[in-house]
Design an enzyme around this catalytic site. Structure first.
Site, short mmCIF file in Angstrom:
data_model
loop_
_atom_site.label_atom_id
_atom_site.label_comp_id
_atom_site.label_asym_id
_atom_site.label_seq_id
_atom_site.Cartn_x
_atom_site.Cartn_y
_atom_site.Cartn_z
N GLU A 26 0.82 -1.21 0.00
CA GLU A 26 0.00 0.00 0.00
C GLU A 26 0.85 1.26 0.00
O GLU A 26 0.57 2.21 -0.72
CB GLU A 26 -0.93 0.04 1.23
CG GLU A 26 -1.72 1.34 1.24
CD GLU A 26 -2.72 1.47 2.36
OE1 GLU A 26 -2.73 0.64 3.28
OE2 GLU A 26 -3.50 2.43 2.31
N ASP A 71 -0.80 -5.23 2.86
CA ASP A 71 -1.21 -4.05 3.61
C ASP A 71 -0.49 -4.13 4.96
O ASP A 71 -0.78 -5.01 5.77
CB ASP A 71 -2.74 -4.05 3.80
CG ASP A 71 -3.24 -2.71 4.33
OD1 ASP A 71 -2.43 -1.98 4.94
OD2 ASP A 71 -4.43 -2.41 4.14
N ILE A 97 -0.44 -2.23 7.63
CA ILE A 97 -1.40 -2.08 8.74
C ILE A 97 -2.77 -1.85 8.11
O ILE A 97 -2.98 -0.81 7.46
CB ILE A 97 -1.09 -0.89 9.67
CG1 ILE A 97 0.32 -0.99 10.26
CG2 ILE A 97 -2.14 -0.82 10.80
CD1 ILE A 97 0.69 0.18 11.19
N ASP A 98 -3.66 -2.79 8.25
CA ASP A 98 -5.03 -2.54 7.84
C ASP A 98 -5.77 -2.11 9.10
O ASP A 98 -5.80 -2.85 10.09
CB ASP A 98 -5.67 -3.79 7.22
CG ASP A 98 -7.05 -3.45 6.69
OD1 ASP A 98 -7.16 -2.49 5.90
OD2 ASP A 98 -8.01 -4.12 7.10
N THR A 104 -5.33 1.51 9.91
CA THR A 104 -4.35 2.51 10.35
C THR A 104 -4.95 3.55 11.31
O THR A 104 -4.30 3.95 12.28
CB THR A 104 -3.74 3.23 9.13
OG1 THR A 104 -2.95 2.27 8.44
CG2 THR A 104 -2.87 4.39 9.52
N ASP A 137 -6.28 -4.39 0.65
CA ASP A 137 -7.23 -4.57 1.74
C ASP A 137 -7.80 -5.99 1.74
O ASP A 137 -8.23 -6.50 2.78
CB ASP A 137 -8.43 -3.61 1.60
CG ASP A 137 -8.03 -2.14 1.62
OD1 ASP A 137 -7.25 -1.76 2.49
OD2 ASP A 137 -8.52 -1.37 0.76
C1 IPD Z 1 -8.93 0.93 5.47
C2 IPD Z 1 -9.65 -0.05 6.37
C3 IPD Z 1 -11.09 0.37 6.59
C4 IPD Z 1 -11.82 0.53 5.28
C5 IPD Z 1 -11.09 1.50 4.37
C6 IPD Z 1 -9.64 1.04 4.16
P1 IPD Z 1 -6.29 1.24 5.94
O1 IPD Z 1 -7.59 0.51 5.24
O2 IPD Z 1 -9.63 -1.35 5.83
O3 IPD Z 1 -11.80 -0.57 7.35
O4 IPD Z 1 -13.12 0.98 5.53
O5 IPD Z 1 -11.79 1.54 3.15
O6 IPD Z 1 -8.98 1.97 3.35
O7 IPD Z 1 -6.21 2.61 5.36
O8 IPD Z 1 -6.53 1.25 7.38
O9 IPD Z 1 -5.18 0.36 5.48
CA CA Z 2 -6.25 -1.27 4.25
CA CA Z 3 -3.01 0.21 5.39
#
Ligand code: IPD
Ligand code: CA
Ligand code: CA
Length: 257
Positions: free
Chosen positions: A66, A81, A83-84, A86, A208
């Site tokens: 990412e 990813d 950190i999913d 963040t 994601d």
């Molecule tokens: C996000 C998370 C969030 C989702 C967003 C994503 P990130 O990823 O998965 O739950 O609703 O659409 O962008 O930015 O924390 O890696």
């Molecule tokens: Ca994510």
């Molecule tokens: Ca992320």
């Protein structure tokens, strides 16, 4: 367990160590596309560490992250990813994970998602089942939407493109129970583990979804776009469920239910 899977798991454990280190020590935070779209020092350092770890073992593989994008094409491609969740991570809200998928000639072969605070490891390899901390997992058996637990998420530019606000309202108006936990990779693995009955989101990115997709499929979940067509990595829409409530969920989202 073969080397690709055990290396993916080792990379996820390395990532978790970095997440916990920065939670303890503190970290800097910047914004990306807008004031609510955050990136932390931990996102960047975690991705760099995973990339080094995997490419030192597999120098011919491609890597899509990412934060750093992708440098070259290859038959084997890691999709990461770091950190999913963040925003959760940045606030110390304990619901975030590292997500690692491996695509082979355009098809997802394995996936690993590790919840850093609970130390819950979801993994699957195509044809070999889906597991949570070593135990097989399966999608739920709830067959009516009214008794289901659902989740969704919203992109950072939700006010530019209000589509999911409309879907969300339709689901809420029916009195259904819906959560917005904030880490799509974990939300999807929760569908695989039967903790959620269904999930949908608009505009998720490949990183994601890549770690969770094989987990979902191997757990017997159904994963489609908004019209019930098979989901493909990079699609604008994703709807994942136990299969039994899928058509009812799609109908509700479209205002037909
Ligand atoms: C996000 C998370 C969030 C989702 C967003 C994503 P990130 O990823 O998965 O739950 O609703 O659409 O962008 O930015 O924390 O890696
Ligand atoms: Ca994510
Ligand atoms: Ca992320």
């Amino acid at each position: 367990m073969d080397a690709l899977l055990s290396d993916a798991i080792a990379a996820a454990r390395l990532a978790r160590g970095i997440h916990l280190y920065f939670q303890e020590k503190g970290f800097s935070t910047d914004t990306k596309t807008g004031p609510t779209d955050l990136v932390t020092q931990a996102d960047r350092e975690t991705e760099a560490a995973i990339k080094d770890f995997l490419l030192s073992r597999y120098p011919d593989h491609a890597f899509l992250g990412e934060e750093g994008g992708q440098e070259k094409e290859a038959g084997y491609r890691w999709i990461v990813d770091p950190i999913d969740g963040t925003v959760n991570f940045a606030h110390g809200f304990p619901f975030y994970a590292v997500s690692i998928g491996l695509e082979v000639n355009g098809e997802l072969e394995l996936g690993v998602v590790l919840d850093s605070t609970r130390d819950e490891l979801f993994w699957a390899r195509r044809g070999q089942g889906a597991y949570l901390n070593g135990r097989p997992i399966h999608a739920s058996e709830t067959d009516r939407l009214i008794g289901s637990l659902l989740a969704t998420g919203f992109p950072y530019d939700v006010n530019k493109d209000r589509e999911n606000l409309i879907y969300f309202e339709r689901v809420l108006e029916k009195g259904l129970t819906v959560r917005r936990p904030g880490a799509a990779a974990l939300d999807l693995c929760y569908v695989a583990a039967g903790r959620l009955d269904g999930f949908w989101e608009v505009k998720l990115k490949p990183w994601d979804v890549a770690g969770a997709l094989v987990v979902l499929r191997e757990a017997g979940a159904r994963v489609t776009g908004m019209q019930g067509e098979p989901y493909e990595l990079g699609s604008r829409y994703i709807v994942a469920s136990n299969g039994l409530i899928h058509d009812e969920l799609l109908a509700t989202i479209h205002g037909r239910g």
